[in-house]
Design a protein around this motif. Structure first.
Motif, PDB file in Angstrom:
ATOM      1  N   UNK A   4       0.835  -1.199   0.000  1.00  0.00           N
ATOM      2  CA  UNK A   4       0.000   0.000   0.000  1.00  0.00           C
ATOM      3  C   UNK A   4       0.867   1.244   0.000  1.00  0.00           C
ATOM      4  N   UNK A   5       0.325   2.304  -0.528  1.00  0.00           N
ATOM      5  CA  UNK A   5       1.002   3.587  -0.560  1.00  0.00           C
ATOM      6  C   UNK A   5       1.421   3.988   0.855  1.00  0.00           C
ATOM      7  N   UNK A   6       2.581   4.624   0.983  1.00  0.00           N
ATOM      8  CA  UNK A   6       3.146   5.118   2.244  1.00  0.00           C
ATOM      9  C   UNK A   6       3.560   4.016   3.215  1.00  0.00           C
ATOM     10  N   UNK A   7       3.663   2.788   2.737  1.00  0.00           N
ATOM     11  CA  UNK A   7       4.131   1.684   3.573  1.00  0.00           C
ATOM     12  C   UNK A   7       5.658   1.681   3.598  1.00  0.00           C
ATOM     13  N   UNK A   8       6.242   1.298   4.724  1.00  0.00           N
ATOM     14  CA  UNK A   8       7.700   1.172   4.782  1.00  0.00           C
ATOM     15  C   UNK A   8       8.139   0.057   3.847  1.00  0.00           C
ATOM     16  N   UNK A   9       9.286   0.261   3.216  1.00  0.00           N
ATOM     17  CA  UNK A   9       9.795  -0.720   2.254  1.00  0.00           C
ATOM     18  C   UNK A   9      11.314  -0.721   2.306  1.00  0.00           C
ATOM     19  N   UNK A  10      11.897  -1.904   2.496  1.00  0.00           N
ATOM     20  CA  UNK A  10      13.348  -2.074   2.491  1.00  0.00           C
ATOM     21  C   UNK A  10      13.685  -3.081   1.399  1.00  0.00           C
ATOM     22  N   UNK A  11      14.276  -2.633   0.278  1.00  0.00           N
ATOM     23  CA  UNK A  11      14.545  -3.556  -0.826  1.00  0.00           C
ATOM     24  C   UNK A  11      15.532  -4.666  -0.475  1.00  0.00           C
ATOM     25  N   UNK A  12      16.342  -4.485   0.546  1.00  0.00           N
ATOM     26  CA  UNK A  12      17.281  -5.537   0.946  1.00  0.00           C
ATOM     27  C   UNK A  12      16.572  -6.734   1.569  1.00  0.00           C
ATOM     28  N   UNK A  13      15.368  -6.548   2.073  1.00  0.00           N
ATOM     29  CA  UNK A  13      14.621  -7.652   2.680  1.00  0.00           C
ATOM     30  C   UNK A  13      14.200  -8.709   1.651  1.00  0.00           C
ATOM     31  N   UNK A  14      14.288  -8.382   0.383  1.00  0.00           N
ATOM     32  CA  UNK A  14      13.851  -9.302  -0.667  1.00  0.00           C
ATOM     33  C   UNK A  14      15.006 -10.054  -1.298  1.00  0.00           C
ATOM     34  N   UNK A  15      16.186  -9.959  -0.719  1.00  0.00           N
ATOM     35  CA  UNK A  15      17.346 -10.725  -1.187  1.00  0.00           C
ATOM     36  C   UNK A  15      17.363 -12.048  -0.437  1.00  0.00           C
ATOM     37  N   UNK A  59      24.187 -12.160 -12.680  1.00  0.00           N
ATOM     38  CA  UNK A  59      23.140 -11.819 -13.631  1.00  0.00           C
ATOM     39  C   UNK A  59      22.139 -10.930 -12.908  1.00  0.00           C
ATOM     40  N   UNK A  60      21.571  -9.956 -13.589  1.00  0.00           N
ATOM     41  CA  UNK A  60      20.607  -9.085 -12.922  1.00  0.00           C
ATOM     42  C   UNK A  60      19.329  -9.831 -12.542  1.00  0.00           C
ATOM     43  N   UNK A  61      18.807  -9.481 -11.394  1.00  0.00           N
ATOM     44  CA  UNK A  61      17.534 -10.013 -10.923  1.00  0.00           C
ATOM     45  C   UNK A  61      16.607  -8.823 -10.705  1.00  0.00           C
ATOM     46  N   UNK A  62      15.346  -8.982 -11.051  1.00  0.00           N
ATOM     47  CA  UNK A  62      14.429  -7.859 -10.922  1.00  0.00           C
ATOM     48  C   UNK A  62      13.345  -8.144  -9.885  1.00  0.00           C
ATOM     49  N   UNK A  63      12.888  -7.075  -9.286  1.00  0.00           N
ATOM     50  CA  UNK A  63      11.771  -7.116  -8.354  1.00  0.00           C
ATOM     51  C   UNK A  63      10.769  -6.060  -8.821  1.00  0.00           C
ATOM     52  N   UNK A  64       9.555  -6.490  -9.106  1.00  0.00           N
ATOM     53  CA  UNK A  64       8.505  -5.557  -9.488  1.00  0.00           C
ATOM     54  C   UNK A  64       7.720  -5.197  -8.240  1.00  0.00           C
ATOM     55  N   UNK A  65       7.610  -3.912  -7.985  1.00  0.00           N
ATOM     56  CA  UNK A  65       6.912  -3.411  -6.810  1.00  0.00           C
ATOM     57  C   UNK A  65       5.707  -2.610  -7.291  1.00  0.00           C
ATOM     58  N   UNK A  66       4.523  -3.006  -6.838  1.00  0.00           N
ATOM     59  CA  UNK A  66       3.297  -2.300  -7.170  1.00  0.00           C
ATOM     60  C   UNK A  66       2.853  -1.545  -5.936  1.00  0.00           C
ATOM     61  N   UNK A  67       2.736  -0.223  -6.066  1.00  0.00           N
ATOM     62  CA  UNK A  67       2.260   0.613  -4.976  1.00  0.00           C
ATOM     63  C   UNK A  67       0.774   0.866  -5.219  1.00  0.00           C
ATOM     64  N   UNK A  68      -0.045   0.421  -4.281  1.00  0.00           N
ATOM     65  CA  UNK A  68      -1.498   0.601  -4.401  1.00  0.00           C
ATOM     66  C   UNK A  68      -1.944   1.788  -3.570  1.00  0.00           C
ATOM     67  N   UNK A  69      -3.040   2.417  -3.976  1.00  0.00           N
ATOM     68  CA  UNK A  69      -3.595   3.493  -3.151  1.00  0.00           C
ATOM     69  C   UNK A  69      -4.018   2.935  -1.794  1.00  0.00           C
ATOM     70  N   UNK A  70      -4.055   3.779  -0.806  1.00  0.00           N
ATOM     71  CA  UNK A  70      -4.471   3.340   0.544  1.00  0.00           C
ATOM     72  C   UNK A  70      -5.927   2.949   0.559  1.00  0.00           C
TER      73      UNK A  70
END
Length: 70
Positions: A4-15, A59-70
C-alpha cells in the motif's frame, strides 16, 4: 510484490542469498538500480546485481513493486 502507498519498504529484505562461491556474504556489495516513490501508486522495477571481489558480476535479478492506493 504489492504494498500500500506510504508503507515502509526495504529492498534488501527481498534478497534471498548474496554470497561468494566460498560462502562469504556479499550482501554489502549488492547494487540496486531503479527508483520508486512510496507516495505515488504505480508499478516500479528494481534491478539487483552484486559484484564479487574477483570482479565477477551476477546476472541481474528484478523485483517488481506495485504501490497501491491506501
Amino acid at each position: 510484490i504489492t504494498i500500500e502507498r506510504n508503507t515502509e519498504f526495504n529492498p534488501l529484505e527481498y534478497i534471498i542469498l548474496a554470497e561468494d562461491i566460498d560462502g562469504t556474504s556479499l550482501l554489502q556489495k549488492v547494487k540496486i538500480d531503479g527508483e520508486l516513490n512510496l507516495r505515488v501508486p504505480g508499478q516500479y522495477t528494481l534491478t539487483y546485481t552484486v559484484t564479487s571481489d574477483d570482479k565477477i558480476t551476477s546476472l541481474p535479478q528484478t523485483l517488481t513493486v506495485v504501490i497501491q492506493p491506501e
